[in-house]
Design a protein around this motif. Structure first.
Motif, PDB file in Angstrom:
ATOM      1  N   ASP A  37       0.901  -1.228  -0.032  1.00  0.00           N
ATOM      2  CA  ASP A  37       0.272  -0.039   0.099  1.00  0.00           C
ATOM      3  C   ASP A  37       0.870   1.331   0.112  1.00  0.00           C
ATOM      4  O   ASP A  37       0.617   2.353  -0.671  1.00  0.00           O
ATOM      5  CB  ASP A  37      -0.996  -0.024   1.153  1.00  0.00           C
ATOM      6  CG  ASP A  37      -1.877  -0.895   1.165  1.00  0.00           C
ATOM      7  OD1 ASP A  37      -2.421  -1.638  -0.107  1.00  0.00           O
ATOM      8  OD2 ASP A  37      -2.744  -1.441   2.193  1.00  0.00           O
ATOM      9  N   GLU A  38       1.914   1.230   0.859  1.00  0.00           N
ATOM     10  CA  GLU A  38       2.899   2.498   0.916  1.00  0.00           C
ATOM     11  C   GLU A  38       3.600   2.652  -0.604  1.00  0.00           C
ATOM     12  O   GLU A  38       3.703   3.665  -0.976  1.00  0.00           O
ATOM     13  CB  GLU A  38       3.704   2.154   1.925  1.00  0.00           C
ATOM     14  CG  GLU A  38       4.610   3.508   2.032  1.00  0.00           C
ATOM     15  CD  GLU A  38       5.531   3.467   3.472  1.00  0.00           C
ATOM     16  OE1 GLU A  38       6.262   4.550   3.713  1.00  0.00           O
ATOM     17  OE2 GLU A  38       5.458   2.463   4.252  1.00  0.00           O
ATOM     18  N   ARG A  61       2.597   1.807  -3.469  1.00  0.00           N
ATOM     19  CA  ARG A  61       1.445   2.237  -4.310  1.00  0.00           C
ATOM     20  C   ARG A  61       1.089   3.682  -4.361  1.00  0.00           C
ATOM     21  O   ARG A  61       1.160   4.392  -5.365  1.00  0.00           O
ATOM     22  CB  ARG A  61       0.161   1.484  -4.226  1.00  0.00           C
ATOM     23  CG  ARG A  61      -0.854   1.761  -5.285  1.00  0.00           C
ATOM     24  CD  ARG A  61      -2.336   1.073  -4.732  1.00  0.00           C
ATOM     25  NE  ARG A  61      -2.467  -0.235  -4.732  1.00  0.00           N
ATOM     26  CZ  ARG A  61      -2.688  -1.040  -5.534  1.00  0.00           C
ATOM     27  NH1 ARG A  61      -2.980  -0.616  -6.671  1.00  0.00           N
ATOM     28  NH2 ARG A  61      -2.826  -2.253  -5.337  1.00  0.00           N
ATOM     29  N   THR A  62       1.337   4.144  -3.136  1.00  0.00           N
ATOM     30  CA  THR A  62       1.235   5.610  -2.857  1.00  0.00           C
ATOM     31  C   THR A  62       2.392   6.219  -3.340  1.00  0.00           C
ATOM     32  O   THR A  62       2.271   7.416  -4.035  1.00  0.00           O
ATOM     33  CB  THR A  62       1.052   6.094  -1.170  1.00  0.00           C
ATOM     34  OG1 THR A  62      -0.084   5.046  -0.693  1.00  0.00           O
ATOM     35  CG2 THR A  62       0.790   7.449  -1.059  1.00  0.00           C
TER      36      THR A  62
END
Length: 288
Positions: free
Chosen positions: A227-228, A230-231
């Motif tokens: 998730d990080e 992807r950010t």
């Protein structure tokens, strides 16, 4: 005359530079006119500008060449289409005598990674083409650490989007370029498929230890959540992001392990070590 397609990318530039250093006549296929000027400044005599999916562009690029080093744009969803077109036009232009060298990837059989799987499909097309061919399957480049160099140097953290226990073989880009030039310029490589791994399988704590040695300061390997990551990947095309996420998941589950023996034989020496590769990168980053 040797055609290098995708010549403006990091692999293409390295291969072009190595071929020129050995006195080869090189034609470069690039996407944009600005890249063409870069090729000319390197010493490339002929440059073709255009898209690898454009039949007229590819037909012009392959005319009167003795060999092709085919590099598709990294993780491009149309790589199979590009490979098919290149093979057809090379066959039509050279009558089946042009040496087609394909820049593939380590373990293209891994269907879980779409860009690997696409390269396997191109390899299958090559086998059916009737052309003399050589396939090179490089591991991940050590040079990929350049993308997170500031965090490594400033924070002492080597962050990867998979567990630090994941084991990957790596290779120095310069070694890949030397191997490519060898199979293009020396006889005896038609019909061969070579894995190009420069190191044994290393977990990410071992990579961090090598960084610590080169930088003379502690560097710790840390897992970055998907998730990080992807950010942080904002701006990349959506299909590239998804392809990379699938690659990271594969690395987390299985790693990507190669063997340096084939590259050692092609180079006539041991491949560049991880520490030596990182030391060179450190010098280049300071200079830039």
């Amino acid at each position: 005359m040797i055609l290098v397609s995708g010549a403006a990318g990091k692999t293409g530039r390295a291969v072009v530079g190595e071929l020129l250093s050995r006195g080869a006549a090189v034609r470069a296929l690039v996407l944009r006119e600005g890249q063409a000027e870069e090729m000319r400044q390197m010493g490339v005599g002929e440059v073709v500008v255009g898209d690898m999916r454009d039949e007229a562009v590819v037909t012009k690029a392959v005319r009167d060449v003795s060999a092709v080093y085919h590099i598709a744009p990294n993780m491009h969803p149309d790589e199979v289409q590009m490979g098919r077109l290149a093979l057809v036009r090379v066959r039509e232009s050279g009558g089946g005598d042009v040496h087609f060298v394909y820049h593939s990837v380590l373990h293209p059989q891994t269907e879980e990674m779409p860009h690997h799987w696409r390269k396997l499909q191109v390899e299958a097309l090559i086998f059916r083409s009737g052309l003399p061919f050589t396939i090179l399957q490089p591991a991940a480049y050590v040079q990929n650490v350049r993308g997170s160099w500031d965090t490594i140097v400033n924070d002492g953290r080597y962050r990867v989007p998979y567990p630090v226990t994941s084991r990957l073989s790596l290779v120095h880009l310069g070694d890949v370029a030397q191997a490519a030039a060898t199979v293009l310029l020396e006889p005896g490589h038609a019909g061969a498929t070579y894995e190009l791994a420069g190191t044994a399988a290393l977990d990410q704590t071992e990579v961090a230890a090598a960084l610590s040695k080169v930088l003379d300061r502690p560097v710790v390997a840390e897992a970055l959540s998907l998730d990080e990551w992807r950010t942080q990947a904002k701006g990349l095309p959506a299909d590239t992001v998804e392809t990379l996420l699938q690659m990271f998941r594969y690395y987390a589950a299985y790693g990507l392990v190669g063997n340096p023996q084939a590259l050692t034989w092609l180079l006539g020496r041991k491949p560049t070590t991880l520490v030596a590769s990182l030391r060179q990168i450190s010098i280049e980053m300071v200079a830039s």
